[in-house]
Design an enzyme around this catalytic site. Structure first.
Site, mmCIF file in Angstrom:
data_model
loop_
_atom_site.group_PDB
_atom_site.id
_atom_site.type_symbol
_atom_site.label_atom_id
_atom_site.label_comp_id
_atom_site.label_asym_id
_atom_site.label_seq_id
_atom_site.Cartn_x
_atom_site.Cartn_y
_atom_site.Cartn_z
ATOM 1 N N HIS A 54 32.497 27.684 20.102
ATOM 2 C CA HIS A 54 31.069 27.947 20.310
ATOM 3 C C HIS A 54 30.866 28.543 21.699
ATOM 4 O O HIS A 54 31.807 28.650 22.476
ATOM 5 C CB HIS A 54 30.228 26.685 20.106
ATOM 6 N N HIS A 56 29.222 27.723 24.547
ATOM 7 C CA HIS A 56 28.989 27.028 25.812
ATOM 8 C C HIS A 56 30.034 27.408 26.859
ATOM 9 O O HIS A 56 31.216 27.568 26.562
ATOM 10 C CB HIS A 56 28.952 25.516 25.597
ATOM 11 N N ASP A 58 31.671 25.948 29.191
ATOM 12 C CA ASP A 58 32.881 25.168 29.454
ATOM 13 C C ASP A 58 33.929 25.340 28.353
ATOM 14 O O ASP A 58 34.999 24.735 28.415
ATOM 15 C CB ASP A 58 32.549 23.682 29.659
ATOM 16 N N HIS A 59 33.613 26.199 27.396
ATOM 17 C CA HIS A 59 34.579 26.547 26.343
ATOM 18 C C HIS A 59 34.975 28.021 26.393
ATOM 19 O O HIS A 59 35.893 28.422 25.665
ATOM 20 C CB HIS A 59 33.997 26.221 24.965
ATOM 21 N N HIS A 112 25.530 20.811 17.136
ATOM 22 C CA HIS A 112 25.635 20.867 18.599
ATOM 23 C C HIS A 112 25.084 22.204 19.082
ATOM 24 O O HIS A 112 24.249 22.263 19.984
ATOM 25 C CB HIS A 112 27.099 20.700 18.997
ATOM 26 N N ASP A 129 32.994 20.591 19.994
ATOM 27 C CA ASP A 129 32.033 19.549 20.350
ATOM 28 C C ASP A 129 31.240 19.048 19.144
ATOM 29 O O ASP A 129 30.228 18.381 19.308
ATOM 30 C CB ASP A 129 31.053 20.066 21.407
ATOM 31 N N HIS A 167 36.580 16.996 24.413
ATOM 32 C CA HIS A 167 36.240 16.166 25.575
ATOM 33 C C HIS A 167 36.824 14.767 25.433
ATOM 34 O O HIS A 167 36.922 14.226 24.332
ATOM 35 C CB HIS A 167 34.725 16.048 25.733
#
Length: 237
Positions: A54, A56, A58-59, A112, A129, A167
């Site tokens: 996805h 975001h 941090d990915h 999410h 996530d 995570h």
């Protein structure tokens, strides 16, 4: 198949998939470039492809930097909104990566985020996530109906399927799981195991679908209303 966890940020895992020991790796959700580079150097391997679950940051933040040195396919959500994705994917698409004989199936798992996808090959699910051990992601963009359906889709995978979440949230999630299901002995027992692992600095992942069916309140929610109440409670927990 060998799967390694590359720690990133405070609690992210970037997963490195090798068809066999010593092979170049498929890198899943490279939120940071340097931890990936360090891992590659340490194992003397390259990259054969990237999987993105996805949008975001941090990915995805390390993707463009890594692509400068590794001109390889990038498999990710359709939509054209993630820079670097060369192979956009939709629900139930199937594909193989050059150098890896396995076939991967894509599941669209909104909740999410609306663009979230998961990558499945028999025995292994890379869930970003959407699903955490004993928990699930925050509902930033989707609806309870969408998220519940996404989790039920994953729950239909074989119990032996390894679940690679993005995570290390297991310990905190289990605190909530115990509050939600205080009589659940599986949660109580697993909480003790996780405490011991974390005290020694060890990761709690991958999990399995079978384990999550026993200890994850969100995966165990039988109705959309039940799921929605749990998610709202967890947001304030």
């Amino acid at each position: 198949m060998h799967v390694a966890a590359i720690p990133a940020f405070d609690d992210n895992y970037i997963w490195a998939i090798q068809p066999y020991t010593g092979a170049d790796a498929i890198i899943v959700d490279p939120g940071e470039a340097e931890p990936v580079r360090d891992w590659l150097r340490g194992h003397d391997v390259g990259i054969m492809a990237f999987f993105i679950t996805h949008h975001h940051w941090d990915h995805t933040n390390g993707l463009i930097d890594l692509l400068k040195d590794h001109r390889v396919p990038v498999y990710g959500p359709k939509g054209g909104h993630i820079q670097g994705v060369s192979h956009p994917l939709d629900h139930l698409d199937r594909f193989s990566v050059a150098g890896d004989d396995r076939e991967y199936t894509v599941f669209s798992t909104p909740g999410h985020t609306l663009d979230h996808i998961c990558f499945y090959t028999p025995g292994h699910a890379f869930v970003g996530d959407t699903l955490f051990s004993a928990g699930c992601g925050r509902m930033f963009e989707g609806t309870p109906e969408q998220f519940h359906k996404s989790l039920q889709c994953l729950a239909e995978l074989p119990d032996s399927t390894n679940v690679y979440c993005a995570h290390e949230y297991t310990a905190a999630n289990l605190e909530f799981a115990l509050a939600a299901e205080p009589e659940n002995q599986e949660i109580q027992q697993y909480s003790e195991q996780v405490k011991a692992l974390r005290e020694h600095g060890l990761k709690t992942l991958p999990s399995t679908i079978g384990l999550e069916k026993q200890i994850n309140p969100f995966l165990r929610a039988t109705t959309v209303d039940h799921f929605a109440r749990l998610r709202q409670w967890k947001d304030q927990f």
